[in-house]
Scaffold this motif. Structure first.
Motif, short mmCIF file in Angstrom:
data_model
loop_
_atom_site.label_atom_id
_atom_site.label_comp_id
_atom_site.label_asym_id
_atom_site.label_seq_id
_atom_site.Cartn_x
_atom_site.Cartn_y
_atom_site.Cartn_z
N GLN A 1 17.48 33.63 51.80
CA GLN A 1 18.45 32.70 51.38
C GLN A 1 18.05 31.31 51.81
O GLN A 1 17.50 30.70 52.90
CB GLN A 1 19.84 32.80 52.26
N ASN A 2 18.30 30.27 50.97
CA ASN A 2 17.91 28.70 50.75
C ASN A 2 18.84 28.08 52.02
O ASN A 2 20.01 28.38 51.74
CB ASN A 2 17.96 27.89 49.60
N ALA A 3 18.41 27.35 52.72
CA ALA A 3 19.23 26.72 53.68
C ALA A 3 19.67 25.40 53.18
O ALA A 3 19.28 24.79 52.23
CB ALA A 3 18.19 26.04 55.06
N THR A 4 21.03 25.06 53.81
CA THR A 4 21.69 23.99 53.39
C THR A 4 22.34 23.32 54.66
O THR A 4 22.83 24.01 55.69
CB THR A 4 23.03 24.37 52.27
N GLU A 5 22.35 22.06 54.53
CA GLU A 5 23.05 21.38 55.69
C GLU A 5 23.62 20.20 55.02
O GLU A 5 23.31 18.90 54.82
CB GLU A 5 22.25 20.67 56.45
N ASN A 6 24.98 20.28 54.95
CA ASN A 6 25.82 19.24 54.13
C ASN A 6 25.20 18.87 52.73
O ASN A 6 25.29 19.71 51.62
CB ASN A 6 25.97 17.85 55.11
N ARG A 7 24.92 17.62 52.41
CA ARG A 7 24.43 17.12 51.19
C ARG A 7 22.98 17.60 51.03
O ARG A 7 22.35 17.25 50.07
CB ARG A 7 24.67 15.54 51.09
N PHE A 8 22.34 18.26 51.76
CA PHE A 8 20.81 18.47 51.81
C PHE A 8 20.73 20.06 51.67
O PHE A 8 21.09 20.89 52.35
CB PHE A 8 19.96 18.17 53.04
N SER A 9 19.87 20.28 50.91
CA SER A 9 19.66 21.71 50.43
C SER A 9 17.92 21.89 50.28
O SER A 9 17.41 21.02 49.76
CB SER A 9 20.57 22.43 49.39
N VAL A 10 17.65 22.95 50.27
CA VAL A 10 16.15 23.26 49.99
C VAL A 10 16.23 24.48 49.12
O VAL A 10 16.99 25.07 48.85
CB VAL A 10 15.38 23.71 51.45
N ASN A 11 14.96 24.47 48.09
CA ASN A 11 14.80 25.49 47.47
C ASN A 11 13.30 26.00 47.80
O ASN A 11 12.34 25.48 47.55
CB ASN A 11 14.34 24.82 45.75
N ASN B 1 4.63 34.83 59.34
CA ASN B 1 5.93 34.32 59.63
C ASN B 1 5.71 32.81 60.24
O ASN B 1 4.83 32.49 60.88
CB ASN B 1 6.34 35.13 60.99
N TYR B 2 6.75 31.71 59.75
CA TYR B 2 6.45 30.59 60.06
C TYR B 2 7.88 29.74 59.50
O TYR B 2 8.71 30.33 59.32
CB TYR B 2 5.41 29.83 59.10
N TYR B 3 7.72 28.77 59.99
CA TYR B 3 9.10 27.85 59.72
C TYR B 3 8.65 26.42 58.80
O TYR B 3 7.82 25.85 58.98
CB TYR B 3 9.63 27.26 60.97
N LEU B 4 9.47 26.04 57.98
CA LEU B 4 9.47 24.94 57.21
C LEU B 4 10.45 23.91 57.54
O LEU B 4 11.67 24.33 57.67
CB LEU B 4 9.34 25.05 55.82
N SER C 1 11.10 22.48 48.52
CA SER C 1 11.70 21.38 47.90
C SER C 1 12.72 20.96 48.66
O SER C 1 13.77 21.70 48.91
CB SER C 1 11.77 21.28 46.41
N LEU C 2 13.00 19.59 48.68
CA LEU C 2 14.51 19.13 49.30
C LEU C 2 15.28 18.53 48.29
O LEU C 2 14.65 17.58 47.68
CB LEU C 2 13.94 18.27 50.42
#
Lengths: 117, 114
Positions: free
Chosen positions: A57-67, A31-34, A76-77
């Protein structure tokens, strides 16, 4: 001990284009956070996006998303529609479960992103 | 709230001198962290406090370094007998343990040891 590796020291992108930054990590924790942090020139570090390892589920913040690929330990960002204000150092970071003891961020070496007009 | 503040923003000193930095966290935050960032690198953890208790220290924190958070509010980081290798940006961050524990960073103190 955890390690975080960013293999791209520098990347450039044209305004309005998309750029993807790579990050791999190594840990035995379950269990961890990135995180991805942005550090503009001569300005303080700010959080761009976070991902809990238990969430598929991959996080998204407006124009920024992660894989987030947990099995591959890859995070990756993607910056879409790049803007001049996105020019900065970007750091990938890892933290154990924040409720655990020894709570500290482990950072990668950073990727410098230059957005060109 | 104005966020995490650090003072001074820049410090130039001669080798062998002592220096002290101050960090004021976000007021309701009970955790406070110190990191060191050398040019072109990612920050490295030095130490952290929960309230006034220092809970962890990195092996990077030699005996010339000492950190305090006497009343669980602001913190100081002192470096004694500075060396040229101490030249770096010293970052402070704070968080509220009990929520998502997101760390908010201050602007840093840039130390140059001549």
């Amino acid at each position: 001990a955890q390690t975080v590796t960013q293999s791209q020291p520098e990347m450039s992108v044209q305004e309005a284009e998309t750029v993807t930054l790579s990050c791999t990590y190594d840990t035995s924790e379950s269990n961890y956070y990135l995180f991805w942090y942005k550090q503009p020139p001569s300005r303080q570090m700010i959080l761009v996006i976070r991902q809990e390892a238990y969430k598929q589920q991959n996080a998204t913040e407006n124009r920024f998303s992660v894989n987030f690929q947990k099995a591959a330990k890859s995070f990756s960002l993607k910056i879409s529609d790049s803007q001049l204000g996105d020019t900065a150092m970007y750091f990938c970071a890892f933290i154990r479960d924040p409720k655990a003891a020894g709570n500290k961020l482990t950072f990668g070496g950073g990727t410098r992103v230059l957005v060109k007009p | 709230d104005t966020g995490v503040s650090q003072d001074p923003r820049h410090k130039i000193t001669k080798r062998g001198q002592n220096v002290t930095f101050r960090c004021d966290p976000i007021s309701e935050h009970n955790r406070l962290y110190w990191y060191r960032q050398t040019l072109g690198q990612g920050p490295e953890f030095l130490t952290y406090f929960q309230n006034e208790a220092q809970l962890e220290k990195s092996r990077l924190l030699s005996d010339r370094f000492s950190a305090e958070r006497p009343k669980g509010s602001f913190s100081t980081l002192e470096i004694q007998r500075t060396e040229q290798g101490d030249s770096a940006m010293y970052l402070c961050a704070s968080s509220f343990y009990g929520s998502n524990d997101e760390q908010f960073f201050g602007p840093g103190t840039r130390l140059t040891v001549l």
